[in-house]
Scaffold this active site. Structure first.
Site, PDB file in Angstrom:
ATOM      1  N   GLU A 153      25.074-149.588   7.626  1.00 47.32           N
ATOM      2  CA  GLU A 153      24.816-148.872   6.933  1.00 47.32           C
ATOM      3  C   GLU A 153      26.670-149.367   5.886  1.00 47.32           C
ATOM      4  OE1 GLU A 153      23.295-146.863   4.593  1.00 47.32           O
ATOM      5  OE2 GLU A 153      21.571-146.506   6.255  1.00 47.32           O
TER       6      GLU A 153
ATOM      7  N   GLU B 217      19.432-151.486  30.162  1.00 50.16           N
ATOM      8  CA  GLU B 217      20.986-150.866  30.034  1.00 50.16           C
ATOM      9  C   GLU B 217      21.241-151.146  31.428  1.00 50.16           C
ATOM     10  OE1 GLU B 217      20.484-146.275  31.580  1.00 50.16           O
ATOM     11  OE2 GLU B 217      19.707-146.809  29.332  1.00 50.16           O
TER      12      GLU B 217
END
Length: 311
Positions: free
Chosen positions: A87, A118
């Site tokens: 963004e 992960e």
């Protein structure tokens, strides 16, 4: 398969006593339970504001010297970092390489769960190394539990390379806190659904990331007052936003422009909002306005304080 007794659950994995009957109650009561738990989130974030502010100032200082802001996370935490980074270019006119996000499992993990990724601490370190992270960079490790190996591996490598390291977790985690200069830990408590950290923890992380990126960009001169002056007018909606910003910025300083004059000013400045504001308020040429902005390191306020160049 590891058949050993698991470690004690972190706070984010604990069972919430307030929602043990959530599958038995009417739907309206169900969403009330969720809403009640969500009310704890802003309070938890508020407790961490001094740490958020310290992180913003430290990141901005390094970015002013040419550094980058790098997020690293896995699962929901990683996706939130990707969202915040993506963004920044349309909101603040930053180049894509200025705010970067790393997610365990790579780009595929943005839309598809790659759960085992992960657990790979070496991959986190390798991803940081691949970006050639250095002392001017800031690395924010995002991990709700505070103990995700991929994130810890990345933070350890970033710290070894001299980067500023910041941790964002929803529990106090000694291993993560040992790797960072600033630890931001909004404690939101157990989730509505045990272990589903996309809920309260994810919302808290999103709130903090909003503050981090927005605060840093304000410190870098990407706003004038609360106006988004580095917006890139790449579509009809954003062109209209640019027009409103220029008109409102000039009006706030006592310079009223008509609708047509504002469009003309923007066209004259090649759609550059900051340039148009400086021209509209000082009556210098677009080239002079750009020079002032460069001298002011992109800050409209500082550019406006400069004396008009002698003819």
């Amino acid at each position: 398969m590891n058949n050993q007794q698991p470690d004690s659950p972190t706070l984010t994995e604990a069972r919430n006593p307030a929602t043990v009957n959530i599958d038995l109650v009417p739907t309206l009561e169900m969403v009330r339970m969720i809403n009640t738990e969500d009310r704890h989130i802003p309070e938890a974030v508020a407790e961490e504001l001094p740490h958020v502010a310290a992180a913003i100032d430290a990141i901005a200082e390094r970015m002013q010297a040419g550094g980058r802001l790098i997020y690293i996370g896995a699962g929901t935490s990683g996706r939130l970092g990707v969202l915040d980074a993506s963004e920044c270019p349309p909101t603040f006119g930053t180049p894509p390489e200025l705010v970067v996000a790393l997610i365990a499992g790579g780009t595929r993990a943005i839309t598809t769960a790659v759960e085992g990724a992960e657990d790979d601490a070496a991959a986190g370190a390798q991803d940081i190394s691949a970006l050639n992270v250095g002392p001017q960079d800031s690395v924010v490790g995002i991990a709700a539990s505070g103990r995700t190996p991929y994130v810890l591996g990345g933070l350890a490598e970033a710290r070894r390379r001299g980067a500023l390291t910041i941790g964002l977790a929803c529990t106090h985690a000694a291993e993560l806190e040992a790797l960072v200069k600033v630890a931001i830990t909004p404690i939101v408590g157990p989730e509505v659904i045990s272990g589903s950290t996309r809920l309260k923890a994810g919302t808290a992380q999103k709130m903090v990331l909003n503050m981090l990126s927005t605060g840093v960009m304000i410190r870098l001169g990407k706003t004038f007052s609360n106006l988004m002056v580095d917006v890139q007018p790449t579509n009809a909606k954003l062109r209209e936003r640019a027009w409103r910003i220029v008109r409102e910025a000039c009006a706030s300083m006592g310079q009223e422009l008509s609708a047509e004059a504002t469009w003309t000013l923007l066209d004259r400045c090649n759609g550059e909002v900051k340039t148009a504001i400086v021209v509209g308020l000082t009556d210098v040429s677009p080239d002079e306005a750009r020079a002032r902005l460069q001298e002011a390191r992109g800050s409209v306020r500082r550019a406006l304080m400069q004396e008009k160049a002698a003819p």
